[in-house]
Design a protein around this motif. Structure first.
Motif, short mmCIF file in Angstrom:
data_model
loop_
_atom_site.label_atom_id
_atom_site.label_comp_id
_atom_site.label_asym_id
_atom_site.label_seq_id
_atom_site.Cartn_x
_atom_site.Cartn_y
_atom_site.Cartn_z
N GLN A 133 18.07 63.56 39.31
CA GLN A 133 17.80 62.18 38.93
C GLN A 133 19.59 61.78 38.80
N GLY A 134 19.56 60.53 39.20
CA GLY A 134 21.02 59.76 38.79
C GLY A 134 20.68 58.51 38.24
N LEU A 135 21.63 58.26 37.20
CA LEU A 135 21.42 57.03 36.78
C LEU A 135 22.29 55.66 37.16
N LYS A 136 21.76 54.74 37.55
CA LYS A 136 22.18 53.61 38.04
C LYS A 136 22.60 52.67 36.72
N ILE A 137 23.73 52.62 36.62
CA ILE A 137 24.06 51.68 35.11
C ILE A 137 24.82 50.49 35.95
N ILE A 138 24.16 49.31 35.42
CA ILE A 138 24.61 48.01 35.85
C ILE A 138 24.59 47.11 34.31
N THR A 139 25.65 46.46 34.18
CA THR A 139 25.79 45.83 32.75
C THR A 139 26.04 44.43 33.00
N ARG A 140 25.73 43.67 32.14
CA ARG A 140 25.95 42.04 31.82
C ARG A 140 27.28 41.90 32.14
N LYS A 141 27.95 42.71 31.36
CA LYS A 141 29.59 42.51 31.32
C LYS A 141 30.13 42.43 32.83
N GLY A 142 29.77 43.74 33.37
CA GLY A 142 30.15 44.26 34.73
C GLY A 142 29.89 43.11 35.55
N CYS A 143 28.70 42.56 35.67
CA CYS A 143 28.07 41.58 36.48
C CYS A 143 28.80 40.20 36.37
N GLU A 144 29.08 39.82 35.15
CA GLU A 144 30.02 38.78 34.91
C GLU A 144 31.24 38.81 35.29
N LYS A 145 31.91 39.94 34.89
CA LYS A 145 33.38 39.98 35.72
C LYS A 145 33.27 40.07 37.18
N ILE A 146 32.56 40.73 37.96
CA ILE A 146 32.56 40.81 39.29
C ILE A 146 31.98 39.06 39.92
N VAL A 147 31.07 38.70 39.43
CA VAL A 147 30.53 37.39 39.90
C VAL A 147 31.68 36.34 39.74
N ARG A 148 32.25 36.23 38.45
CA ARG A 148 33.34 35.17 38.35
C ARG A 148 34.72 35.61 39.18
N LEU A 149 34.98 36.73 39.36
CA LEU A 149 35.99 37.13 40.05
C LEU A 149 35.78 36.72 41.84
N ALA A 150 34.40 36.97 42.30
CA ALA A 150 34.20 36.49 43.28
C ALA A 150 34.13 34.89 43.60
N PHE A 151 33.63 34.21 42.75
CA PHE A 151 33.98 32.56 42.75
C PHE A 151 35.41 32.31 42.75
N GLU A 152 36.29 32.98 41.64
CA GLU A 152 37.73 32.81 41.57
C GLU A 152 38.34 33.02 42.68
N PHE A 153 38.03 34.16 43.42
CA PHE A 153 38.87 34.55 44.66
C PHE A 153 38.53 33.53 45.80
N ALA A 154 37.32 32.98 45.76
CA ALA A 154 36.94 32.03 46.99
C ALA A 154 37.66 30.89 46.69
N ARG A 155 37.88 30.36 45.49
CA ARG A 155 38.84 29.10 45.43
C ARG A 155 40.20 29.54 45.53
#
Ligand code: NAP
Length: 483
Positions: free
Chosen positions: A143-165
């Motif tokens: 078994q492997g644990l897939k760890i996804i956090t709201r904080k991690g998602c928020e960072k990467i999503v904002r980075l993607a939008f900021e990078f696009a800009r």
């Protein structure tokens, strides 16, 4: 003499690393960037000295001071501690975003020639299955644990939008497997959908990752910026590099708020080390990304024009990954790029590059609060050779007198008790879901310990997950077949 404006940590790396970083630094210097390189060690030589992290403190301190590093690939030797120096650096500096441009050079012959592929994959870099938390549940069940956090998602999503800009791009596509992994992959999708309206100047869309892979092969030119989870990003970025000629053309940047580390996607390709034949373009273009990161936009554009012209002239390193078609050495290619500095390619127009505004979000561990957290029951994982009916009847009897009752047993995610008629191929680890009885309003740890003790009298329990509802929303998924 002109004083250097920037001090940058340079890690030459292993295998072909010293050749590709030497080519890159020579071109950057010839293009007129004022940089003082602080050369530091990491990787194979460091492992051999017995340091199991692969990264000496001097190198860490240099990156802490300079906040920017250019890095050659690092080998992960087996038998010297087995930690990856790359992962050590990524985790130490919390470089949560991995930006991987997939852009086609005119003059580089591929099956996708003239398709004007110019997309960027923004891959989450520290979470997901790469947290590396794995267990053998029984001798035959991993078994492997897939760890996804709201904080991690928020960072990467904002980075993607900021990078696009920062590059004047138009669209951000979020690629997930949210249709199946509703809580983990779904968290990235939900975060993306919540944050996208703040970037109303950019188009935002979601695509299922498998369709994304299909579309990348079919019509890659439709994509602009793709943001995705760590594992998905790993796979589609290698797929992407194959569209433009291979790993020799795929640059990358590891971005964090404390440091940015620029490196190619490829590894140390040891069989080509010292042969002066490999393609330095991936590390060179990582260097171009680094120049833009430190605000040297004009020098970056100058180099990118020169690289384009060199390929347009038909000059390719001997092993450039495009059908072994090259004819010149790595150093001759480097000289050709230097000779073309100052010329303007007709096939490339610089984008309206500007600095990325790195997202500044709270670093608090308790990033998300719920008004109400209600404990609904537990999933107790039990290792047992018994069939579902026998195990279910036994567990139901053991739960008598508890505020919990056995609602179901699932095996590899499929409900097998109570029976739904069809029995899948089962294994010896079962998830046994105990839920609060209708008349019980709350559950405490003492009651949970009691039911575990009762189960342990007859069965071997492996681990437990508490089942919560946060603000009325279930914090766990239902088994296949559960109502
Ligand atoms: P690799 O070093 O990327 O090499 C795989 C193949 O890709 C090479 O054999 C070669 O293909 C081609 N290639 C890679 N870079 C090229 C370049 N610049 N020019 C032309 N061709 C290039 O992957 P690997 O062999 O799996 O890994 C070797 C070591 O690197 C391992 O120790 C691994 O852990 C490490 N690694 C480090 C990083 C990093 O530092 N970020 C990343 C990946 C792997 P052909 O054989 O077809 O010519």
């Amino acid at each position: 003499m002109t004083q250097p404006k920037h001090t940058i940590t340079l890690i030459p790396g292993d295998g072909i690393g010293p050749e590709v970083t030497h080519a890159t630094c020579s071109i950057i210097e010839a293009a007129g960037a004022h940089i003082a390189w602080e050369v530091c060690e990491a990787g194979a030589e460091v492992f051999k000295k017995g340091l199991s992290s692969g990264v000496p403190i001097e190198t860490i301190n240099s990156i802490v001071r300079n906040r920017v590093a250019l890095k050659g690939p690092l080998e992960t030797p087996i038998g010297f501690g087995e930690k990856s120096a790359n992962v050590t650096l990524r985790k130490l500096f919390e470089t949560y975003g991995n930006i991987r441009p997939i852009r086609q050079f005119s003059g580089v012959t591929t099956p996708y020639q003239d398709r004007k592929i110019d997309l960027v994959i923004v891959r989450e870099n520290v979470e997901d299955l790469y947290a590396g938390i794995e267990y053998m549940q029984s001798p035959g069940v991993a078994q492997g644990l897939k760890i996804i956090t709201r904080k991690g998602c928020e960072k990467i999503v904002r980075l993607a939008f900021e990078f696009a800009r920062s590059e004047g791009r138009k669209r951000v596509t979020c690629a997930t497997k949210a249709n199946i992994m509703k809580l983990t992959e779904g968290l990235l999708k939900r975060t993306f959908e919540e944050i996208a309206p703040e970037y109303s100047d950019l188009e935002a869309e979601h695509v299922i990752i498998d369709n994304c892979a299909h579309q990348l092969v079919r019509r890659p030119e439709q994509f602009d910026v793709i943001v995705t989870t760590n594992m998905n990003g790993d796979i589609i970025s290698d797929l992407g590099s194959a569209l433009i000629g291979g790993l020799g053309f795929a640059p990358g940047a590891n971005i964090g708020n404390e440091a940015a580390i620029f490196e190619a996607v490829h590894g140390s390709a040891p069989k080509y080390a010292g042969k002066n034949i490999i393609n330095p373009t991936a590390v060179l273009m990582s260097g171009v990304m680094m120049l833009r990161h430190i605000g040297e936009f004009a020098v970056a554009d100058k180099i990118e024009h020169a690289v384009c012209i060199t390929f347009e002239e038909g000059k390719h390193p001997l092993r450039d990954m495009v059908g072994n078609a090259g004819s010149i050495t790595t150093s001759a290619f480097t000289d050709a790029v230097i000779a073309n500095l100052g010329k303007t390619s007709q096939t490339w127009t610089p984008k309206p590059f500007k600095p990325i505004q790195l997202p500044q979000i709270s670093t608090r561990p308790d990033f998300v609060h719920a008004q109400e957290s209600k404990l609904m029951g537990i999933d107790l994982f039990v290792e047992s050779p018994l069939g579902p009916k026998e195990l279910g009847d036994s567990l139901s009897a053991l739960a008598q007198g508890s505020p919990l009752h056995l609602k179901l047993i699932s095996n590899r995610g499929v409900m097998v008790y109570p029976s739904v008629g069809i029995l899948p191929d089962t294994i010896d680890v079962s998830r046994c879901r105990f839920i609060l009885n209708q008349e019980s309003t709350s559950l405490n740890d003492g009651q949970i310990f009691d039911i575990i003790k009762a189960v342990a009298t007859k069965h071997r329990w492996m681990h437990i997950e508490k089942l919560y509802a946060f603000d009325g929303k279930l914090g766990y998924t239902k088994a296949q077949g559960e109502d």
